[in-house]
Each structure stands twice: as C-alpha cells, then as structure tokens.
Design a protein around this motif. Sequence first.
Motif, PDB file in Angstrom:
ATOM      1  N   SER A 118       0.825  -1.208   0.000  1.00 21.65           N
ATOM      2  CA  SER A 118       0.000   0.000   0.000  1.00 21.65           C
ATOM      3  C   SER A 118       0.861   1.261   0.000  1.00 21.65           C
ATOM      4  CB  SER A 118      -0.905   0.006   1.244  1.00 21.65           C
ATOM      5  OG  SER A 118      -1.531   1.262   1.406  1.00 21.65           O
ATOM      6  N   PRO A 119       0.432   2.315  -0.709  1.00 21.74           N
ATOM      7  CA  PRO A 119       1.140   3.599  -0.668  1.00 21.74           C
ATOM      8  C   PRO A 119       0.943   4.350   0.642  1.00 21.74           C
ATOM      9  CG  PRO A 119      -0.830   3.796  -2.018  1.00 21.74           C
ATOM     10  CD  PRO A 119      -0.691   2.347  -1.671  1.00 21.74           C
ATOM     11  N   LYS A 120       0.163   3.794   1.553  1.00 23.79           N
ATOM     12  CA  LYS A 120       0.022   4.388   2.882  1.00 23.79           C
ATOM     13  C   LYS A 120       1.222   4.064   3.764  1.00 23.79           C
ATOM     14  CE  LYS A 120      -4.040   6.274   2.275  1.00 23.79           C
ATOM     15  NZ  LYS A 120      -4.217   7.752   2.322  1.00 23.79           N
ATOM     16  N   TRP A 121       2.038   3.105   3.336  1.00 23.39           N
ATOM     17  CA  TRP A 121       3.343   2.827   3.941  1.00 23.39           C
ATOM     18  C   TRP A 121       4.384   2.999   2.842  1.00 23.39           C
ATOM     19  CZ3 TRP A 121       3.440  -2.132   7.511  1.00 23.39           C
ATOM     20  CH2 TRP A 121       2.542  -1.955   8.591  1.00 23.39           C
ATOM     21  N   LEU A 122       5.397   3.808   3.073  1.00 30.11           N
ATOM     22  CA  LEU A 122       6.403   4.096   2.058  1.00 30.11           C
ATOM     23  C   LEU A 122       7.803   3.864   2.603  1.00 30.11           C
ATOM     24  CD1 LEU A 122       4.882   7.395   0.630  1.00 30.11           C
ATOM     25  CD2 LEU A 122       4.907   5.163  -0.504  1.00 30.11           C
ATOM     26  N   LYS A 123       8.675   3.295   1.773  1.00 34.74           N
ATOM     27  CA  LYS A 123      10.068   3.060   2.149  1.00 34.74           C
ATOM     28  C   LYS A 123      10.926   4.239   1.710  1.00 34.74           C
ATOM     29  CE  LYS A 123       9.661  -1.913   1.182  1.00 34.74           C
ATOM     30  NZ  LYS A 123      10.218  -3.011   0.370  1.00 34.74           N
ATOM     31  N   PHE A 124      11.633   4.841   2.673  1.00 33.73           N
ATOM     32  CA  PHE A 124      12.671   5.821   2.386  1.00 33.73           C
ATOM     33  C   PHE A 124      14.008   5.099   2.586  1.00 33.73           C
ATOM     34  CE2 PHE A 124      10.273   9.941   3.885  1.00 33.73           C
ATOM     35  CZ  PHE A 124       9.229   9.643   3.035  1.00 33.73           C
ATOM     36  N   LYS A 125      14.614   4.596   1.531  1.00 31.27           N
ATOM     37  CA  LYS A 125      15.821   3.788   1.679  1.00 31.27           C
ATOM     38  C   LYS A 125      17.086   4.634   1.598  1.00 31.27           C
ATOM     39  CE  LYS A 125      14.345  -0.815   0.223  1.00 31.27           C
ATOM     40  NZ  LYS A 125      14.650  -1.952  -0.667  1.00 31.27           N
ATOM     41  N   CYS A 126      18.009   4.383   2.527  1.00 28.26           N
ATOM     42  CA  CYS A 126      19.335   4.988   2.454  1.00 28.26           C
ATOM     43  C   CYS A 126      20.214   4.220   1.470  1.00 28.26           C
ATOM     44  CB  CYS A 126      20.003   5.003   3.828  1.00 28.26           C
ATOM     45  SG  CYS A 126      19.140   6.003   5.064  1.00 28.26           S
ATOM     46  N   VAL A 127      19.985   2.930   1.340  1.00 30.24           N
ATOM     47  CA  VAL A 127      20.699   2.093   0.377  1.00 30.24           C
ATOM     48  C   VAL A 127      19.669   1.247  -0.352  1.00 30.24           C
ATOM     49  CG1 VAL A 127      22.851   2.000   1.667  1.00 30.24           C
ATOM     50  CG2 VAL A 127      21.083   0.310   2.136  1.00 30.24           C
ATOM     51  N   MET A 128      19.960   0.939  -1.603  1.00 27.23           N
ATOM     52  CA  MET A 128      19.068   0.096  -2.384  1.00 27.23           C
ATOM     53  C   MET A 128      19.308  -1.364  -2.031  1.00 27.23           C
ATOM     54  SD  MET A 128      17.163   1.996  -4.335  1.00 27.23           S
ATOM     55  CE  MET A 128      16.633   0.901  -5.656  1.00 27.23           C
ATOM     56  N   GLU A 129      18.242  -2.106  -1.863  1.00 22.74           N
ATOM     57  CA  GLU A 129      18.331  -3.550  -1.679  1.00 22.74           C
ATOM     58  C   GLU A 129      16.963  -4.158  -1.873  1.00 22.74           C
ATOM     59  OE1 GLU A 129      19.903  -3.932   2.287  1.00 22.74           O
ATOM     60  OE2 GLU A 129      17.906  -4.182   3.120  1.00 22.74           O
ATOM     61  N   GLN A 130      16.942  -5.412  -2.301  1.00 23.63           N
ATOM     62  CA  GLN A 130      15.695  -6.150  -2.419  1.00 23.63           C
ATOM     63  C   GLN A 130      16.014  -7.628  -2.599  1.00 23.63           C
ATOM     64  OE1 GLN A 130      13.890  -4.836  -6.456  1.00 23.63           O
ATOM     65  NE2 GLN A 130      13.758  -7.080  -6.407  1.00 23.63           N
ATOM     66  N   GLU A 131      14.953  -8.449  -2.676  1.00 27.21           N
ATOM     67  CA  GLU A 131      15.125  -9.879  -2.868  1.00 27.21           C
ATOM     68  C   GLU A 131      15.317 -10.201  -4.344  1.00 27.21           C
ATOM     69  OE1 GLU A 131      12.172  -8.684  -1.634  1.00 27.21           O
ATOM     70  OE2 GLU A 131      11.946  -9.368   0.439  1.00 27.21           O
ATOM     71  N   PHE A 132      16.087 -11.266  -4.605  1.00 24.91           N
ATOM     72  CA  PHE A 132      16.252 -11.814  -5.953  1.00 24.91           C
ATOM     73  C   PHE A 132      16.225 -13.333  -5.864  1.00 24.91           C
ATOM     74  CE2 PHE A 132      18.130  -7.627  -6.254  1.00 24.91           C
ATOM     75  CZ  PHE A 132      17.639  -7.164  -7.472  1.00 24.91           C
TER      76      PHE A 132
END
Length: 343
Positions: A207-221
Amino acid sequence: MSDLLSRLSDNAREQAHEVEQPEWMDPMQAKLTHDHFSDDAWLYERKLDGERVIVYIESDGKVRLMSRNQECLNDSYPELERALKECHKAPCILDGEVVALNDDGVSEFQKLQARMKVSSRDEACQSDVKVHFYFFDCLYIDGYDVTDCPLTERKKVLKEALDWQDPLRFTEYRKGDGLEYYQEACDKGWEGLIAKDGEGTYVHSRSPKWLKFKCVMEQEFVIGGYTEPEGDRVGFGALLLGFYRDAKFVYAGQVGTGFDDDTLRELHDRLQKIERDTSPYDEGDPQTKDVHFVTPELVCEVGFTEWTKKDQLRHPRYKGLRRDKEPEDVHKEEESQAAEPEL
C-alpha cells in the motif's frame, strides 16, 4: 469492550470489530519511493534490516511466530516465544521485525543469518547471536480486530499489549520531520525509514500508505545459477540473479561479493542439488562462461547502488538467503509516487 482498548478514541472504538481470532492475516507491505517528504499527519519509523514476523498469541497462551509466507519460526527464536508467553496481557496478533544488532545498535541481516540457518531449538538456544523483536503494529487484541482503526490508534493499543522488556521492544516513531529524520537515519548507517499515514488502516497487501525511504538500495532476488570459482576462491564465483515480471523470469545480473568462505561452501552445496541443464531465464542471457544453471527456488537479499536501463544491477553485494518469500513473488521493486501532503 476490552480494557486494553480503553485508550482508543470514541471513533476508533466504533471501528474495532469483535470477532473470533483469525488463524492468519496477510501482512501489510510498504512501497518504495524516492520522493521523500515531511508531513505532520505521517509517522516515521526506523526501517529494520531483519526478518518480518507476525505473532499470534492465543487465549490458552500458545505463541506462534509466523513468517510472511506462513512458516512457523518458533524453533529459530525460542527466547522470543518464551518472552511473549510471559509478557503478553491478552490474546493478540502483533506485527514486527526480528533483528540482530551490531555493536553500534544497527540491525544487520547478515548477522541474523546464523539464527535463520539453525535446524533445531537446541541449536538456537546455544547460538551466540542475540536477537530482538521490534513491534510496530497491532492487528487484533482481546477479541477485537483493530485493522480498521487508524494507525495512531493502533499504536496506542500496541503500547499496552505487552509488558515491554528485552528482547521485546516497541518501535519508536516520530510525527512529521520526515526529511530531517531520514538524513539522521542515513548518517547513522540505518537501512532507512518507513513513512506511514497516521490515519491509514491496516490493509493486507502492499500500500502507498506505507512508504520506504531507503538509504541504500536492496531487495530480494531469485538465484538462477552460479559461475565457477577462480584462483583460490572456494565454492563458486558469482550468483546469477533474477526476478519475475508478468510470470517471466528476468535476468538481473550477477553478484560476486559479500560472501565468506563458509557461505560459499554451504551455498554451493545447496545449489549443486538443484542444478539443471537449461537456463531458467525467459528474458535476458547471462552470456557468461562456465555457468551452472539451477532451478529458481532459492531467494536471497542483495544490496546495490542502482538499476541500469536494461534491468541489471550496479555494484551488487550479497546479504543472505531469505526464507520468508516465495520465488514467484519476487518482482523488481518499482518506485511509488509519494502521497501529496495535505496543506
């Protein structure tokens, strides 16, 4: 109505529904944005680099620690199970993150890997990796579903749900000052912040009601293969990565840093068992010599600096395997437009 809900406003109490405790509730997930902002109507929390866990505490005191893909994690974190049995005040469903902290108090997913790999409760109890459980939301309390209540009201209930003591921690937050807090988070080496609409309900999806402000990029692969090691390196050279888009497996590049020798050996042993003769990729070609393709069933966390225009990663770094997400659910994390602050 439960005494634990007495701190709710009159409107919020009307939005709490008396129901039998559910066996499962899908967790709410945040969207990524680079459009950072400050807004007094939003709450800003530290983004933790750990394992998302939903806790189910039933009327008989039974505690279930559940991953977001519905795996029971009690054997990985027995000390958290014991603490919750002792500290809860009523049947409830609580949302949070299990983390391992470094000496500077910063959560480290790689450090948590040692606990995520344990094969028994006894092994977990003997581990020297200490964990903490940071809670940030309440979905159900003492006979009432509170997901339709505003976040600010759910926070009040969460604060009363447990007798707070280590290793259980309430996730502190700030109202407004999102930009200042984000800069502070990056200066401290945190993963970033989660910005949450204070009036938002808890929805069981992204949901856009929770937003990530990331200092570094990361995600699952998803791991689609590996290369042969060179020189004195053991195990393998690099992992081939991918993600799913429109049900097609897309090649996203390689990661060859972030491994120690033990990880190289352990992961190589697992990969050998799922090798295959043909490429699993529907889009993109690794174009690399000495490649071993594998069935895409292992999910890992990778940090990186940015995406290229061809969906390749720049400067990737391996962080560890994930067990809380199915391979087919791994997609390229697209940026969401932040909500316009109300004037």
